[in-house]
Design a protein around this motif. Sequence first.
Motif, PDB file in Angstrom:
ATOM      1  N   ASN A 149       0.844  -1.181   0.000  1.00  9.91           N
ATOM      2  CA  ASN A 149       0.000   0.000   0.000  1.00  9.91           C
ATOM      3  C   ASN A 149       0.890   1.246   0.000  1.00  9.91           C
ATOM      4  O   ASN A 149       1.860   1.322   0.757  1.00  9.91           O
ATOM      5  N   LEU A 150       0.535   2.207  -0.867  1.00 12.58           N
ATOM      6  CA  LEU A 150       1.344   3.420  -1.033  1.00 12.58           C
ATOM      7  C   LEU A 150       0.456   4.647  -0.897  1.00 12.58           C
ATOM      8  O   LEU A 150      -0.639   4.692  -1.475  1.00 12.58           O
ATOM      9  N   THR A 151       0.935   5.607  -0.123  1.00 17.49           N
ATOM     10  CA  THR A 151       0.191   6.864   0.077  1.00 17.49           C
ATOM     11  C   THR A 151       1.064   8.045  -0.366  1.00 17.49           C
ATOM     12  O   THR A 151       2.233   8.140   0.029  1.00 17.49           O
ATOM     13  N   THR A 158       4.283   6.985 -12.341  1.00 23.04           N
ATOM     14  CA  THR A 158       4.185   5.537 -12.133  1.00 23.04           C
ATOM     15  C   THR A 158       5.246   5.084 -11.119  1.00 23.04           C
ATOM     16  O   THR A 158       6.244   5.771 -10.893  1.00 23.04           O
ATOM     17  N   ILE A 159       5.019   3.905 -10.527  1.00 23.19           N
ATOM     18  CA  ILE A 159       5.998   3.277  -9.656  1.00 23.19           C
ATOM     19  C   ILE A 159       6.137   1.826 -10.077  1.00 23.19           C
ATOM     20  O   ILE A 159       5.143   1.115 -10.287  1.00 23.19           O
ATOM     21  N   THR A 160       7.362   1.392 -10.239  1.00 28.06           N
ATOM     22  CA  THR A 160       7.640   0.005 -10.605  1.00 28.06           C
ATOM     23  C   THR A 160       8.252  -0.716  -9.393  1.00 28.06           C
ATOM     24  O   THR A 160       9.243  -0.243  -8.818  1.00 28.06           O
ATOM     25  N   ARG A 177       2.757   0.272 -11.388  1.00 28.25           N
ATOM     26  CA  ARG A 177       1.447   0.792 -11.023  1.00 28.25           C
ATOM     27  C   ARG A 177       1.440   2.317 -11.188  1.00 28.25           C
ATOM     28  O   ARG A 177       2.468   2.987 -11.076  1.00 28.25           O
ATOM     29  N   ASP A 178       0.245   2.837 -11.468  1.00 32.84           N
ATOM     30  CA  ASP A 178       0.051   4.288 -11.550  1.00 32.84           C
ATOM     31  C   ASP A 178       0.025   4.854 -10.131  1.00 32.84           C
ATOM     32  O   ASP A 178      -0.577   4.249  -9.236  1.00 32.84           O
ATOM     33  N   LEU A 179       0.680   5.979  -9.931  1.00 34.92           N
ATOM     34  CA  LEU A 179       0.688   6.579  -8.601  1.00 34.92           C
ATOM     35  C   LEU A 179      -0.708   6.976  -8.127  1.00 34.92           C
ATOM     36  O   LEU A 179      -0.937   7.168  -6.926  1.00 34.92           O
ATOM     37  N   MET A 209      12.137  -0.118  -5.797  1.00 32.34           N
ATOM     38  CA  MET A 209      11.083   0.720  -6.356  1.00 32.34           C
ATOM     39  C   MET A 209      11.710   1.805  -7.245  1.00 32.34           C
ATOM     40  O   MET A 209      12.695   2.446  -6.843  1.00 32.34           O
ATOM     41  N   ALA A 210      11.142   1.941  -8.407  1.00 30.09           N
ATOM     42  CA  ALA A 210      11.569   2.992  -9.344  1.00 30.09           C
ATOM     43  C   ALA A 210      10.355   3.881  -9.616  1.00 30.09           C
ATOM     44  O   ALA A 210       9.349   3.419 -10.177  1.00 30.09           O
ATOM     45  N   ILE A 211      10.443   5.174  -9.200  1.00 22.81           N
ATOM     46  CA  ILE A 211       9.322   6.095  -9.359  1.00 22.81           C
ATOM     47  C   ILE A 211       9.633   7.060 -10.511  1.00 22.81           C
ATOM     48  O   ILE A 211      10.709   7.667 -10.549  1.00 22.81           O
ATOM     49  N   ASN A 212       8.690   7.151 -11.433  1.00 22.28           N
ATOM     50  CA  ASN A 212       8.800   8.104 -12.548  1.00 22.28           C
ATOM     51  C   ASN A 212       7.755   9.203 -12.316  1.00 22.28           C
ATOM     52  O   ASN A 212       6.559   8.980 -12.494  1.00 22.28           O
TER      53      ASN A 212
END
Length: 540
Positions: A149-151, A158-160, A177-179, A209-212
């Motif tokens: 779960n991400l807040t 996106t986050i991979t 996943r889409d943020l 985790m890779a966040i774009n």
Amino acid sequence: MRTGRRSIIFFILLISFTGCIKEKFDPSDFDASLDLTPGLAIPIGFSHLGVEKYLADSTLNDIIRISNDGFVSIYYTAEIDSGVMEDIFSINDASVNQAIVNQTGSDIFLNIPGITFDLADSIRIPVIATQADARIDSITLLSGTLQLNLTSVNLTGTITFKIDGLIQNGVPFTVTRDLADPDFTISLAGYTIIPEHDIAGNNLLKCEMAINFQSPSGPVNPGGTIVDIRADLSGMDYETIYGDFGGYTIDFPAQTIATPFFSKMTDGEILFADPEIKLFFQNSAGVPFGIYFSRIDAIDGNNAGYPLTGPGIPSAASPKIIAYPALNQEGQTISDSLVIDSNNSNLSEFLSTTPDSITINASSEITSLTPSSTSFINHDSKYKVSAAIELPLWGKADFLILLDTIEFDDLSSAIPPPEEVDRLIVRTSIINSFPVTVYPQIYLLDENYVMLDSLFTGLEKIEGATDTNGDGIADPHKQPPIDIDLPRSRIDNLLNARFLLAKGRIMTTDYPALDVKLYSSYYLDYYVGVIAQLKINTGQ
């Protein structure tokens, strides 16, 4: 002579055998030669006490063993413990919360269309077993759940998630996943977890985790939280765990093994020449269990305990490492055993306390492997520990035995009326092939269990057989008749008796110099009759 099948006691076997096999009485075998005038010889009965016939109709068959040559042993068994590894060793649920913080030193603020920004970080999820310090190399899962779960606030992109230590069909897990909707849950059935280990030895599942970030996103100030992440591992049932489980302990429940062999003995000693306590192990878990005993005690009739000691008894400092399947034997059950005898312990002296029971307190601890080695536990891996106490009837003995009260038939129908009798002689003719001498005593009790009389003077005995031809087996011995002389003053006691209480001293042949063996061919024949001297009726 009638008794219940449970009431005639097998004195000669040195144990509480019970049974009576009645045969047709042959008057020619009863020696009634006494100079009594006038006299009357009255056959009462005959009994043949033999091991083989006794065993054919005994509930003790499961504890008696007879070798090919007829040698008799007593064998008591009990299960110490058994279990399935999935019931005692499991993977616990685990959770971790982590905040990903802006450590760029600048604001993260994307407010121009088309601008992007990439950020990498990771979270480590603890993989915790029942044994917290177990080194887990890999876990093949039957079931389980991973939930992330991400807040975040004011972020676009996106986050991979990539977990190299979570593999299915040889492929590491990855998902993007889409943020705006980052949360996900996956079933772990069919996955393998390969955790990494930190310097403290903790097992950790690393999730990269890779966040774009895309416009519009932010602003996020330096040191501010970009996202909060919660990861949960739950409901994990394993098929196989590989690793090092050294130090994990299983305390077996205390086990008591009844030894009714000794239950009628009240004084004296019995020394077995070759007793053994055998421990049997079965193990399909690929781990080296070290079995040890905190106590093994003989518990006597007064509830006093006597410890079994000696170098043959595994201790916590020097356990017995039981055999276990290697990695290429996965799925197989490996058997092992341990023998405690008089050569490696005080077992003979231990048993000379004539215990009513033997208590065993045991534990096992998985021993550690070398750093480069691994062991395994399958979910259905089983272990079983059982014990056997084997008492070959070979040794020497001198003890007293007290037997149950038995009903005694009225003899009034078998002998003339008391007023016609001056004297009774109860005569027993005996052939004994057991290498055991018995000094018997029988007490006469009335219907209220009050003692009226005793039959023997204390000097009478059933003579033990000896080996006369040197083949190691005692040969039948026919002794002179045993007479119990009952003058007029004692006849009424016999006729009024309704119960008998038997007591005897038992001594092996040539005690204490010689050890004797008991064979199933041994027997005791005895013929019982009454010789009555009648009053002379003068007609006056």
